[in-house]
Design a protein around this motif. Structure first.
Motif, PDB file in Angstrom:
ATOM      1  N   ASP A  26      -9.501  -3.789   1.535  1.00 34.40           N
ATOM      2  CA  ASP A  26      -8.623  -2.621   1.480  1.00 34.40           C
ATOM      3  C   ASP A  26      -7.512  -2.764   2.516  1.00 34.40           C
ATOM      4  N   ARG A  27      -6.384  -3.292   2.069  1.00 30.55           N
ATOM      5  CA  ARG A  27      -5.255  -3.552   2.965  1.00 30.55           C
ATOM      6  C   ARG A  27      -4.662  -2.261   3.517  1.00 30.55           C
ATOM      7  N   GLU A  28      -4.558  -1.235   2.682  1.00 27.88           N
ATOM      8  CA  GLU A  28      -3.963   0.019   3.132  1.00 27.88           C
ATOM      9  C   GLU A  28      -4.820   0.686   4.208  1.00 27.88           C
ATOM     10  N   PHE A  29      -6.141   0.639   4.038  1.00 25.73           N
ATOM     11  CA  PHE A  29      -7.029   1.198   5.045  1.00 25.73           C
ATOM     12  C   PHE A  29      -6.909   0.425   6.358  1.00 25.73           C
ATOM     13  N   ALA A  30      -6.858  -0.903   6.258  1.00 27.42           N
ATOM     14  CA  ALA A  30      -6.712  -1.719   7.467  1.00 27.42           C
ATOM     15  C   ALA A  30      -5.405  -1.401   8.186  1.00 27.42           C
ATOM     16  N   TYR A  31      -4.345  -1.218   7.420  1.00 24.02           N
ATOM     17  CA  TYR A  31      -3.057  -0.869   8.022  1.00 24.02           C
ATOM     18  C   TYR A  31      -3.100   0.526   8.651  1.00 24.02           C
ATOM     19  N   SER A  32      -3.804   1.445   7.992  1.00 21.12           N
ATOM     20  CA  SER A  32      -3.840   2.815   8.491  1.00 21.12           C
ATOM     21  C   SER A  32      -4.650   2.947   9.779  1.00 21.12           C
ATOM     22  N   ILE A  33      -5.634   2.082   9.988  1.00 18.39           N
ATOM     23  CA  ILE A  33      -6.398   2.150  11.233  1.00 18.39           C
ATOM     24  C   ILE A  33      -5.846   1.221  12.309  1.00 18.39           C
ATOM     25  N   GLY A  34      -4.714   0.570  12.014  1.00 16.71           N
ATOM     26  CA  GLY A  34      -4.001  -0.151  13.051  1.00 16.71           C
ATOM     27  C   GLY A  34      -4.190  -1.652  13.109  1.00 16.71           C
TER      28      GLY A  34
END
Length: 70
Positions: A26-34
């Motif tokens: 999950d790229r978007e989740f990884a980006y959202s948590i920094g």
């Protein structure tokens, strides 16, 4: 020389295992948590390329192509 390169690749994979899994699923989740998603993509690409180059020297073209397809 090949053993040292394989050891470096193994250490990179061990150090970044959790980050690789999060970015892979999950790229978007990884980006959202920094997490630095672009940097991790570059590291994964480097690890794959280095593994293929080392594998070509060790086992040959036919086996490496079979491993990449499977």
């Amino acid at each position: 020389v090949l053993f040292c390169a394989a050891l470096v690749i193994a250490l990179i994979v061990i150090c970044f295992w959790k980050e690789f899994i999060i970015v892979a699923f999950d790229r978007e989740f990884a980006y959202s948590i920094g997490y630095p998603v672009f940097f991790l993509d570059i590291v994964v690409t480097f690890v794959i390329v280095a593994s293929v180059v080392i594998g070509l020297h060790i086992v040959g073209v036919l086996l490496m192509s079979a491993l990449l397809i499977a």
